[in-house]
Design an enzyme around this catalytic site. Structure first.
Site, PDB file in Angstrom:
ATOM      1  N   ASP A  74       0.838  -1.199  -0.068  1.00 39.41           N
ATOM      2  CA  ASP A  74       0.121   0.067   0.079  1.00 39.41           C
ATOM      3  C   ASP A  74       0.804   0.883   0.079  1.00 39.41           C
ATOM      4  O   ASP A  74       2.057   1.060   0.286  1.00 39.41           O
ATOM      5  CB  ASP A  74      -0.987   0.134   1.020  1.00 39.41           C
ATOM      6  CG  ASP A  74      -0.159  -0.036   2.483  1.00 39.41           C
ATOM      7  OD1 ASP A  74       0.801  -0.819   2.545  1.00 39.41           O
ATOM      8  OD2 ASP A  74      -0.483   0.716   3.700  1.00 39.41           O
ATOM      9  N   GLU A  88       0.098  -1.334   5.587  1.00 36.82           N
ATOM     10  CA  GLU A  88       1.246  -0.975   6.496  1.00 36.82           C
ATOM     11  C   GLU A  88       1.124   0.481   7.151  1.00 36.82           C
ATOM     12  O   GLU A  88       1.391   0.610   8.172  1.00 36.82           O
ATOM     13  CB  GLU A  88       2.366  -1.325   5.807  1.00 36.82           C
ATOM     14  CG  GLU A  88       3.738  -1.351   6.580  1.00 36.82           C
ATOM     15  CD  GLU A  88       4.476   0.044   6.721  1.00 36.82           C
ATOM     16  OE1 GLU A  88       5.217   0.193   7.668  1.00 36.82           O
ATOM     17  OE2 GLU A  88       3.881   1.079   6.209  1.00 36.82           O
TER      18      GLU A  88
HETATM   19 ZN   LIG Z   1       6.948   2.358   3.900  1.00 33.21          ZN
END
Ligand SMILES: [Zn+2]
Length: 378
Positions: free
Chosen positions: A81, A143
């Site tokens: 992401d 993340e």
């Molecule tokens: Zn990163």
């Protein structure tokens, strides 16, 4: 040899796939196709149901070559992401050898530079017939939103002897050998409501109490290894009413768990003392978001990365990170992991950029780490 043109083309292709945090369906599809075409085994967990991300975590496995059956199993991890604004990225390569977006979005080198290096690694190992042990590639979703993907990963899903996140700031050759434990702190201060004009003495202003509490807390830089901060101080109401409730959300981080707990205690006591002096009450709660880790140059996986960096002409630079990454979670699962610097700059802004030469260096570094791990025995 790393093929610069192929690597850059792969990077350019990856950053053009939209993948803002929680919207990873498209990039996950592309990654399965890429690693699948290269012949890696594909596994996908079911973390999306819990994480709220469209993408699941992905695990690709490259089997060991015949010569290196006794080599340790290593893994590399990146996240799929990007932060916003990350839709419709239009990468451009400047005459200066720098890759940028068109200035309306992030570039997404955080962390697609790492993913491009992973793919180049697989291609180089195959092309040059480099002996290597089992290599796993873990690509997480979410993340950028408090490590949503890795936090919702089943512990034990990834089995490896040690590994490397390819997701740190800093010049290539940098190795984040420590990163903090982090806690979120949630506080609700309860005072007592009253008419602010007619009978303010009958009320207890939660705003005043909370302000006193925060003013008494050690915040900011506590010591070399510890920090704390508030991001939310919320109350809303009419000016003629003594405020009954304030909500605060903050965090504390430390490389040392005991120091984190001491800091949390100090924040709690500041709250309790302000409340008791003013007859208010508070609810103080904290949640450990992720564990920290700390290694030095004697740790075998650190030594291996340092040797690999030197072998390709880089200067290894061990440093302590102030932020968390998926490396924290894997260390928490018992897999020794450090985070490698990627060389990307101004990440999380529309000015993000990366030099082609750094893309190449990162790919060379992971090739060299894999080569050296393939020569080692468990
Ligand atoms: Zn990163």
């Amino acid at each position: 040899m790393v093929n610069q043109q192929r690597l850059v083309e792969e990077f350019i292709a990856l950053v053009q796939v939209d993948s803002e945090t929680k919207h990873e369906a498209e990039i996950a599809k592309v990654l399965k196709e890429r690693f699948g075409t290269l012949g890696l085994q594909i596994e996908e967990d079911d973390s999306s149901a819990k994480s709220g991300c469209e993408g699941n975590n992905l695990l690709f496995t490259l089997p060991a070559t015949a010569e290196a059956q006794d080599a340790p199993t290593i893994y590399f991890t990146c996240h799929m992401d990007t932060v916003v604004p990350g839709k419709g990225v239009k990468p451009q390569i400047g005459a200066d050898g720098i890759i940028r977006s068109d200035g309306t979005t992030v570039l997404g080198s955080d962390d697609k530079a790492g993913i491009a290096a992973m793919l180049e690694l697989v291609r180089v190992l195959e092309e040059e017939k480099i002996p290597h042990g089992i290599i796993k590639f873990v690509i997480t979703a979410g993340e950028e939103s408090t490590l949503l993907g890795s936090r919702n990963m089943e512990p034990g899903w990834v089995k490896a002897d040690f590994g490397y996140a390819i997701d740190s700031n800093g010049e290539v050759g940098g190795i984040a050998v420590a990163a903090p434990f982090q806690s979120k702190v949630y506080i609700t201060v309860k005072g007592k409501t009253a008419h602010a004009g007619v009978s303010p003495e009958k009320g207890i202003s939660a705003i005043t109490v909370a302000a006193k509490a925060v003013a008494r807390m050690p915040l900011g830089r506590i010591d070399k290894e510890t920090t704390a901060n508030f991001g939310t101080f919320f109350a809303s109401g009419e000016t003629n009413i003594v405020t009954e409730k304030v909500e605060l959300i903050g965090e504390a981080r430390s490389l040392v768990k005991e120091k984190l707990l001491t800091q949390l205690d100090a924040m709690k006591s500041a709250c309790e003392s302000a409340c008791s002096e003013m007859g208010a009450s508070c609810d103080f709660r904290y949640e450990l978001m992720y564990p920290g880790y700390k290694f030095d140059e004697t740790a075998p996986h650190v030594k291996l990365a340092m040797d690999a960096a030197e072998a390709i002409g880089l200067t290894p630079n061990l440093f302590h990170s102030g932020g968390g990454s998926d490396a924290n979670l894997f260390n928490g699962q018992g897999i020794p992991t450090v985070n490698l610097s990627v060389g990307y700059q101004a990440i999380h802004t529309v000015n993000e950029y990366i030099a082609v030469s750094d893309l190449v260096k990162v790919a060379e570094l992971v090739v060299e780490i894999s080569r050296k791990a393939g020569q080692a025995t468990k």
